[in-house]
Design an enzyme around this catalytic site. Structure first.
Site, mmCIF file in Angstrom:
data_model
loop_
_atom_site.group_PDB
_atom_site.id
_atom_site.type_symbol
_atom_site.label_atom_id
_atom_site.label_comp_id
_atom_site.label_asym_id
_atom_site.label_seq_id
_atom_site.Cartn_x
_atom_site.Cartn_y
_atom_site.Cartn_z
ATOM 1 N N ASN A 66 24.721 12.852 3.785
ATOM 2 C CA ASN A 66 23.493 12.867 2.981
ATOM 3 C C ASN A 66 23.866 12.973 1.511
ATOM 4 O OD1 ASN A 66 20.671 13.062 2.395
ATOM 5 N ND2 ASN A 66 20.911 15.279 2.150
ATOM 6 N N LEU A 106 16.909 16.347 10.160
ATOM 7 C CA LEU A 106 17.432 15.861 11.447
ATOM 8 C C LEU A 106 17.292 16.947 12.505
ATOM 9 C CD1 LEU A 106 20.758 14.172 10.241
ATOM 10 C CD2 LEU A 106 18.492 13.121 10.543
ATOM 11 N N HIS A 133 22.305 14.379 -2.213
ATOM 12 C CA HIS A 133 21.235 15.216 -2.768
ATOM 13 C C HIS A 133 21.434 15.329 -4.279
ATOM 14 C CE1 HIS A 133 18.126 18.233 -2.814
ATOM 15 N NE2 HIS A 133 18.894 18.959 -3.599
ATOM 16 N N GLU A 185 25.192 9.492 -8.501
ATOM 17 C CA GLU A 185 24.915 9.340 -7.064
ATOM 18 C C GLU A 185 25.463 8.006 -6.572
ATOM 19 O OE1 GLU A 185 21.019 10.220 -5.488
ATOM 20 O OE2 GLU A 185 20.454 11.262 -7.317
ATOM 21 N N ASP A 222 23.489 18.216 8.548
ATOM 22 C CA ASP A 222 23.272 18.935 9.799
ATOM 23 C C ASP A 222 21.771 19.179 9.944
ATOM 24 O OD1 ASP A 222 22.692 21.103 8.200
ATOM 25 O OD2 ASP A 222 24.584 22.134 8.574
ATOM 26 N N ARG A 263 13.384 13.337 5.925
ATOM 27 C CA ARG A 263 13.138 14.063 7.159
ATOM 28 C C ARG A 263 14.347 14.915 7.485
ATOM 29 N NH1 ARG A 263 9.339 12.291 10.695
ATOM 30 N NH2 ARG A 263 10.623 12.893 12.476
ATOM 31 N N SER A 303 17.760 2.876 -3.858
ATOM 32 C CA SER A 303 18.804 2.501 -4.827
ATOM 33 C C SER A 303 20.186 2.963 -4.374
ATOM 34 C CB SER A 303 18.473 3.051 -6.214
ATOM 35 O OG SER A 303 18.665 4.445 -6.280
HETATM 36 C C1 GRF Z 1 18.063 10.283 -4.470
HETATM 37 O O1 GRF Z 1 17.896 11.048 -5.611
HETATM 38 C C2 GRF Z 1 18.812 11.048 -3.418
HETATM 39 O O2 GRF Z 1 19.769 11.915 -3.949
HETATM 40 C C3 GRF Z 1 17.715 11.823 -2.746
HETATM 41 O O3 GRF Z 1 16.629 10.952 -2.709
HETATM 42 C C4 GRF Z 1 16.743 10.000 -3.762
HETATM 43 C C5 GRF Z 1 16.715 8.651 -3.134
HETATM 44 O O4 GRF Z 1 16.715 7.623 -4.091
HETATM 45 N N1 GRF Z 1 18.135 12.288 -1.447
HETATM 46 P P1 GRF Z 1 16.963 6.147 -3.631
HETATM 47 O O5 GRF Z 1 15.897 5.844 -2.565
HETATM 48 O O6 GRF Z 1 18.342 6.046 -3.073
HETATM 49 O O7 GRF Z 1 16.768 5.307 -4.851
#
Ligand code: GRF
Length: 199
Positions: A106, A92, A108, A173, A140, A90, A13
């Site tokens: 990234n 890196l 999170h 996000e 990183d 994963r 997403s």
């Molecule tokens: C998200 O919550 C992101 O922050 C984390 O993994 C999830 C991925 O969701 N790293 P999507 O595959 O982007 O829907």
């Protein structure tokens, strides 16, 4: 136009939100590659539906260094300038990070450095945090650790379960990932120690 490479392992997403923002002209970039380590990742299906170059590189049984060499080669062959990890499950390798210095991001689902790693939303709930959110940071070789580019906060409500908190965070996000990519692609930022300063 800057060329993005998306790495993902699942639903996709965040990748889709980036693709939407590009489509709407909110982000001046193009997606040059979507790479998944899992064939069943929803993000790969989305990439194919959108006609974007999608590639599955299975990671099972492949040594980490060897795997990352393959991914780096695919990204470089496609002229990728900025790598966006979007649910790529994963860590890196140092070699990967050297190939894309300050060129890999990234996202999170917590306010780092709180709650790195798996199930960040569950961690926040169980810890009793009253505020959580999400973080876009440089990737990183360490877990959820590089310099922070943007964060967004959301409240943790008394009635929350993992899914409701995750959904509230996910909205943010989708917003801040594209915003952070825009900042980095603009080149109008500098880094002082761990501080990323938009100019
Ligand atoms: C998200 O919550 C992101 O922050 C984390 O993994 C999830 C991925 O969701 N790293 P999507 O595959 O982007 O829907």
């Amino acid at each position: 136009m800057k060329r993005l490479g998306i790495l993902l392992s699942g639903r996709g997403s965040n990748f889709e939100a980036i693709a939407e923002n590009i489509g709407r002209g909110r982000l001046n970039a193009e997606i040059a590659a979507v790479i998944s380590n899992r064939a069943d990742a929803g993000g790969i299906a989305i990439a194919r539906e959108r006609g974007l170059p999608a590639l599955v590189l299975p990671s099972k049984g492949v040594p980490r260094e060897e795997y990352d060499r393959r991914v780096v080669a695919e990204l470089q062959n496609r002229g990728v300038e900025l790598v966006c990890l979007a649910g790529f499950m994963r860590l890196l390798t140092v070699e990967f990070c050297r190939a894309f210095p300050l060129r890999a991001l990234n996202i999170h689902p917590s306010l780092l450095p709180a709650f790195p790693g798996l199930d960040a939303q569950k961690q926040a709930l169980e810890h009793g945090a009253k505020i959580s959110g999400c973080t876009v940071h440089f990737a990183d070789e360490h877990l959820d650790a590089g310099p922070i580019i943007l964060q967004a906060a959301v409240p943790v409500l008394d009635g929350d379960i993992e899914q409701t908190l995750a959904a509230r965070i996910l909205v943010e996000e989708h917003r801040i990932y594209s915003e952070a990519i825009g900042i980095i692609l603009s080149g109008r930022w500098r880094i002082e120690g761990r501080r990323v300063i938009a100019e």
